[in-house]
Write a protein that holds these residues in place. Structure first.
Motif, PDB file in Angstrom:
ATOM      1  N   GLY A  27       0.889  -1.249  -0.057  1.00  0.00           N
ATOM      2  CA  GLY A  27      -0.092   0.074   0.016  1.00  0.00           C
ATOM      3  C   GLY A  27       0.847   1.188   0.079  1.00  0.00           C
ATOM      4  N   ILE A  28       2.005   1.202   0.858  1.00  0.00           N
ATOM      5  CA  ILE A  28       2.824   2.462   0.662  1.00  0.00           C
ATOM      6  C   ILE A  28       3.355   2.761  -0.360  1.00  0.00           C
ATOM      7  CG2 ILE A  28       4.911   3.522   1.671  1.00  0.00           C
ATOM      8  CD1 ILE A  28       4.208   2.054   4.338  1.00  0.00           C
ATOM      9  N   ALA A  29       3.921   1.689  -1.284  1.00  0.00           N
ATOM     10  CA  ALA A  29       4.666   1.669  -2.513  1.00  0.00           C
ATOM     11  C   ALA A  29       3.616   1.991  -3.728  1.00  0.00           C
ATOM     12  CB  ALA A  29       5.138   0.325  -2.770  1.00  0.00           C
ATOM     13  N   GLU A  30       2.303   1.835  -3.630  1.00  0.00           N
ATOM     14  CA  GLU A  30       1.396   2.111  -4.453  1.00  0.00           C
ATOM     15  C   GLU A  30       0.863   3.434  -4.604  1.00  0.00           C
ATOM     16  OE1 GLU A  30      -1.396  -1.030  -3.699  1.00  0.00           O
ATOM     17  OE2 GLU A  30      -0.440  -2.502  -5.168  1.00  0.00           O
ATOM     18  N   ARG A  31       1.275   4.152  -3.428  1.00  0.00           N
ATOM     19  CA  ARG A  31       1.027   5.435  -3.259  1.00  0.00           C
ATOM     20  C   ARG A  31      -0.599   5.815  -3.331  1.00  0.00           C
ATOM     21  NH1 ARG A  31       5.588   5.195  -1.639  1.00  0.00           N
ATOM     22  NH2 ARG A  31       7.220   7.013  -2.239  1.00  0.00           N
TER      23      ARG A  31
END
Length: 178
Positions: A27-31
């Motif tokens: 989720g963090i990487a997908e922004r």
């Protein structure tokens, strides 16, 4: 707690920290789901789970023995008048999205928070995260409003849709018109 034939919904254990971190880091990487930009470590999630203890539950959804979703509650504000309000997050492993695991996690979190005496759950969701907005609507959350330019991700202003759900007696009283 359980859900379906090969799906198990349960309270998280410290040993789930690696799986929770992996899903959260997607989720963090997908922004698309959080203002956070730094990936979480297993150690960080282990400490966070331990600190929240029994007061602020985290639930996980397992499919075939693998954690594929989680939802967790945390404190909203420090003032005692807000003691019955928790903010929450829900994340689903990329390959499990659209399969009902997010709903199972969020519904279980609502039950766990109600059992602990919370009267409201709330969250902030990016307007672009239509899947999360739809999930929250299906579980009975309502949109309260929008925080404009609430924060920046990678230097870009992002709005946040505020959602809430009344729990327990607060929900019952609202149905009865207080």
């Amino acid at each position: 707690m359980s859900h379906g034939q090969d799906t198990l919904v349960r309270l998280a254990r410290l040993t789930d920290a690696a799986a929770i971190a992996a899903i959260y880091n997607q989720g963090i990487a997908e922004r698309l789901a959080t203002f956070e930009t730094e990936l979480r470590t297993v150690e960080h999630l282990t400490v966070q789970l331990a600190e929240k203890g029994e007061q602020y539950p985290t639930v996980v959804v397992e499919r075939a023995g693998t954690v594929v979703a989680w939802a967790g509650a945390g404190p909203y504000r420090a003032r005692s008048c807000y003691a019955g309000i928790a903010q929450h997050s829900v994340y689903v492993e990329r390959r499990a999205r659209g399969t009902g695991t997010g709903r199972a996690a969020l519904e279980a979190l609502c039950r766990e928070c109600t059992a602990r005496g919370f009267w409201k759950l709330l969250s902030r969701i990016f307007p672009e995260n239509t899947a999360s907005l739809a999930l929250h609507a299906r579980v009975g959350f309502r949109v309260v409003g929008v925080y404009r330019r609430h924060g920046k991700v990678d230097g870009i202003w992002r709005d946040a849709v505020i959602v809430e759900k009344l729990l327990g007696k607060a929900a019952d009283d609202a149905l009865e018109g207080d």
